[in-house]
Design an enzyme around this catalytic site. Structure first.
Site, PDB file in Angstrom:
ATOM      1  CG  PHE A   1     -13.344   9.550  16.981  1.00 37.38           C
ATOM      2  CD1 PHE A   1     -12.846   9.930  15.740  1.00 37.38           C
ATOM      3  CD2 PHE A   1     -14.686   9.798  17.251  1.00 37.38           C
ATOM      4  CE1 PHE A   1     -13.656  10.535  14.797  1.00 37.38           C
ATOM      5  CE2 PHE A   1     -15.511  10.409  16.313  1.00 37.38           C
ATOM      6  CZ  PHE A   1     -14.997  10.774  15.089  1.00 37.38           C
TER       7      PHE A   1
ATOM      8  N   GLY B   1     -15.113   2.674  14.354  1.00 34.12           N
ATOM      9  CA  GLY B   1     -16.225   1.715  14.295  1.00 34.12           C
ATOM     10  C   GLY B   1     -15.937   0.437  15.060  1.00 34.12           C
TER      11      GLY B   1
ATOM     12  CG  HIS C   1     -12.848   3.684   2.922  1.00 29.98           C
ATOM     13  ND1 HIS C   1     -13.582   4.705   3.488  1.00 29.98           N
ATOM     14  CD2 HIS C   1     -11.557   3.952   3.222  1.00 29.98           C
ATOM     15  CE1 HIS C   1     -12.772   5.539   4.108  1.00 29.98           C
ATOM     16  NE2 HIS C   1     -11.527   5.124   3.948  1.00 29.98           N
TER      17      HIS C   1
ATOM     18  CD  GLU D   1      -8.999  -0.969   3.917  1.00 29.63           C
ATOM     19  OE1 GLU D   1      -8.588  -0.565   5.025  1.00 29.63           O
ATOM     20  OE2 GLU D   1      -9.251  -0.222   2.973  1.00 29.63           O
TER      21      GLU D   1
ATOM     22  NE  ARG E   1      -9.816  12.678   4.163  1.00 27.98           N
ATOM     23  CZ  ARG E   1      -9.810  11.387   3.840  1.00 27.98           C
ATOM     24  NH1 ARG E   1     -10.722  10.912   3.002  1.00 27.98           N
ATOM     25  NH2 ARG E   1      -8.912  10.577   4.327  1.00 27.98           N
TER      26      ARG E   1
ATOM     27  NE  ARG F   1      -6.100   1.539  -0.161  1.00 31.64           N
ATOM     28  CZ  ARG F   1      -6.139   2.615   0.592  1.00 31.64           C
ATOM     29  NH1 ARG F   1      -5.083   2.968   1.285  1.00 31.64           N
ATOM     30  NH2 ARG F   1      -7.221   3.346   0.668  1.00 31.64           N
TER      31      ARG F   1
ATOM     32  CG  ASN G   1      -1.838   1.133   1.326  1.00 30.00           C
ATOM     33  OD1 ASN G   1      -1.797   2.035   0.479  1.00 30.00           O
ATOM     34  ND2 ASN G   1      -2.691   1.132   2.323  1.00 30.00           N
TER      35      ASN G   1
ATOM     36  N   GLY H   1     -13.150   5.526  10.287  1.00 26.65           N
ATOM     37  CA  GLY H   1     -11.756   5.640  10.701  1.00 26.65           C
ATOM     38  C   GLY H   1     -11.354   7.089  10.580  1.00 26.65           C
ATOM     39  CG  ASN H   2      -7.622  10.100  10.233  1.00 21.91           C
ATOM     40  OD1 ASN H   2      -8.247  10.911  10.919  1.00 21.91           O
ATOM     41  ND2 ASN H   2      -6.503  10.393   9.617  1.00 21.91           N
ATOM     42  N   GLY H   3     -10.360   8.396   7.813  1.00 22.21           N
ATOM     43  CA  GLY H   3     -11.268   8.613   6.674  1.00 22.21           C
ATOM     44  C   GLY H   3     -12.517   7.808   6.965  1.00 22.21           C
TER      45      GLY H   3
HETATM   46  P1  AMP Z   1      -8.224   4.089  10.903  1.00 26.46           P
HETATM   47  O1  AMP Z   1      -8.156   5.234   9.948  1.00 26.46           O
HETATM   48  O2  AMP Z   1      -9.244   3.056  10.535  1.00 26.46           O
HETATM   49  O3  AMP Z   1      -6.883   3.511  11.241  1.00 26.46           O
HETATM   50  O4  AMP Z   1      -8.764   4.723  12.277  1.00 26.46           O
HETATM   51  C1  AMP Z   1      -7.963   5.594  13.009  1.00 26.46           C
HETATM   52  C2  AMP Z   1      -8.803   6.273  14.063  1.00 26.46           C
HETATM   53  O5  AMP Z   1      -9.469   5.313  14.881  1.00 26.46           O
HETATM   54  C3  AMP Z   1      -7.969   7.073  15.055  1.00 26.46           C
HETATM   55  O6  AMP Z   1      -7.709   8.358  14.584  1.00 26.46           O
HETATM   56  C4  AMP Z   1      -8.851   7.111  16.249  1.00 26.46           C
HETATM   57  O7  AMP Z   1      -9.672   8.262  16.126  1.00 26.46           O
HETATM   58  C5  AMP Z   1      -9.726   5.903  16.140  1.00 26.46           C
HETATM   59  N1  AMP Z   1      -9.488   4.928  17.208  1.00 26.46           N
HETATM   60  C6  AMP Z   1      -8.563   3.960  17.254  1.00 26.46           C
HETATM   61  N2  AMP Z   1      -8.639   3.272  18.415  1.00 26.46           N
HETATM   62  C7  AMP Z   1      -9.633   3.844  19.130  1.00 26.46           C
HETATM   63  C8  AMP Z   1     -10.211   3.598  20.400  1.00 26.46           C
HETATM   64  N3  AMP Z   1      -9.765   2.626  21.195  1.00 26.46           N
HETATM   65  N4  AMP Z   1     -11.228   4.393  20.794  1.00 26.46           N
HETATM   66  C9  AMP Z   1     -11.680   5.376  20.009  1.00 26.46           C
HETATM   67  N5  AMP Z   1     -11.195   5.644  18.792  1.00 26.46           N
HETATM   68  C10 AMP Z   1     -10.172   4.904  18.353  1.00 26.46           C
END
Ligand code: AMP
Length: 397
Positions: free
Chosen positions: A284, A333, A179, A384, A240, A90, A7, A209-211
């Site tokens: 978060f 999520g 996604h 993914e 965003r 990816r 990726n 997630g972040n996105g």
């Molecule tokens: P991703 O882009 O799927 O890797 O998600 C990243 C985001 O998930 C992070 O910026 C956090 O905001 C959120 N995140 C990860 N772990 C936790 C957690 N234990 N509780 C709340 N939010 C989380």
């Protein structure tokens, strides 16, 4: 067969080596700051501690060389080079050309180049990754797995914008969605967990997630999704905006005397829950802490984020004529019962009933609704890389 999943971003490269039979991750890692001072490779071979090597990485060719070195070196290596049977890449944007994963050849590379103006930050980096791998592993088959492919089943009325039709005809301006590998993986896995044929299910997948994006998956096919021409549309994200009135761009430009590029940067990097919380955080975990400690910005950000998710769930329930299950995935999520609860509290209108005990789950498959809930609520961690490895194996075995 051992599959290398790549990726590739503009200054980073994530990789995983996956065994196609056992589906175990044999090694995973990340090259950071490619082309920038302070570059390093961080990787974890199966069963070993994390290894960090700080070393110059002027370009992606060097990064791929280091990945191969990490995978094959005598001390911590996990394979010999000839054991890597295929590479899965990816690719962010496949335009309308790619509706599924494909084996990479010159024609595919040209087609990915052709749609690069739809994803100017991502596709060129993805192509650099392909070319670097071809150079380092000549003769090894490679597969392109597109973020947009799963969404290509959307009907015209879901993917068209209310713009003059000529812009679609001339430039392909439409909703593509992103996604897709995650939405596809999670919807299939949800059907397996429910023990039902996916053809009989109406699913909503919330990739938070972040996105962040939501998709409506009816009978196993995506019929609508919240991201658009680019990953800026739809839900409020880490930094965003998601959906806004397009006139906001001109308004801010005039008020603050900014260029289009500067406003674009604001919409992509300074907005979302980060901007709404007055720059408290885009993470978060921090927002949840702030919310619980009475921080108004954190509350505003999370509540506004959750409200937007509820609106999309309502819209997609209407689009599918009902919903059987709602799946939560990605960083927020999968891990944040706190944010899931705020969202689900807004879903009384479809008879959703949350099992608060089950909702404490983190990062594990779990049904989090009560038995009498009219819609099944579930946490389904996305994977993914595994989805890319599976597609790569299917095309190269
Ligand atoms: P991703 O882009 O799927 O890797 O998600 C990243 C985001 O998930 C992070 O910026 C956090 O905001 C959120 N995140 C990860 N772990 C936790 C957690 N234990 N509780 C709340 N939010 C989380």
């Amino acid at each position: 067969m051992k599959i290398l999943v790549i990726n590739c971003g503009s200054s980073s490269l994530k990789f995983q080596l996956i065994d196609s039979e056992s589906e175990q991750v044999i090694c995973k890692g990340l090259c950071e700051r490619i082309g920038i001072d302070g570059s390093r490779i961080v990787y974890t071979p199966e069963g070993k501690n994390k290894i960090t090597v700080e070393t110059p990485m002027p370009d992606h060719n060097k990064a791929i060389e280091l990945v191969i070195e990490a995978l094959t070196n005598k001390e911590n290596g996990v394979v010999s080079l000839d054991e890597i049977g295929a590479v899965g890449h990816r690719i962010v944007h496949g335009g309308e050309k790619f509706t599924k994963s494909v084996v990479i050849n010159d024609e595919v590379i040209k087609a990915i180049e052709d749609v690069s103006d739809l994803a100017p930050l991502h596709n060129p980096a993805n192509l650099i990754g392909i070319k670097a791998c071809q150079k380092a592993m000549p003769g090894v088959p490679m597969v392109a797995v597109f973020d947009t492919a799963f969404h290509q089943t959307m009907p015209e009325n879901a993917y068209l914008y209310g713009l003059h039709y000529s812009y679609y005809e001339k430039y392909g301006i439409r909703r593509y969605g992103f996604h897709g590998t995650s939405h596809s993986y999670v919807s299939k896995r949800a059907a397996e967990i429910l023990g039902k044929d996916i053809k009989d299910l109406k699913l909503i997948v919330c990739h938070l997630g972040n996105g962040a994006s939501v998709s409506a998956v009816k009978g196993g096919k995506c019929i609508d999704t919240s991201m658009g021409l680019t990953p800026l549309e739809g839900l409020i994200m880490g930094t965003r905006t998601g959906d806004i009135d397009p006139s906001v761009v001109e308004f801010i430009m005039k008020k603050e005397n900014l260029s289009v590029a500067e406003v674009n940067n604001i919409l992509n990097k300074k907005s979302g829950v980060f901007g709404l919380s007055n720059e408290l955080s885009s993470d978060f975990r921090d927002l949840e802490d702030g919310y619980l400690n009475g921080n108004e910005g954190a509350k505003r950000a999370v509540d506004t984020f959750a409200y937007r998710v509820v609106k999309y769930i309502g819209a997609y329930t209407a689009a599918m004529g009902g919903v059987d299950a709602i799946c939560f995935t990605a960083g927020v999520g999968e891990n944040s019962g706190f944010t899931r609860k705020i969202i689900i509290d807004g879903l009384g209108f479809i008879g959703a009933s949350l099992n608060e005990e089950a909702n404490t789950v983190r990062g594990k498959e779990e049904i989090i609704s009560n038995p009498d809930s009219k819609v099944t609520l579930m946490v389904v961690p996305t994977n993914e890389e595994l989805a890319i490895a599976r597609d790569t194996y299917a095309l190269c075995k």
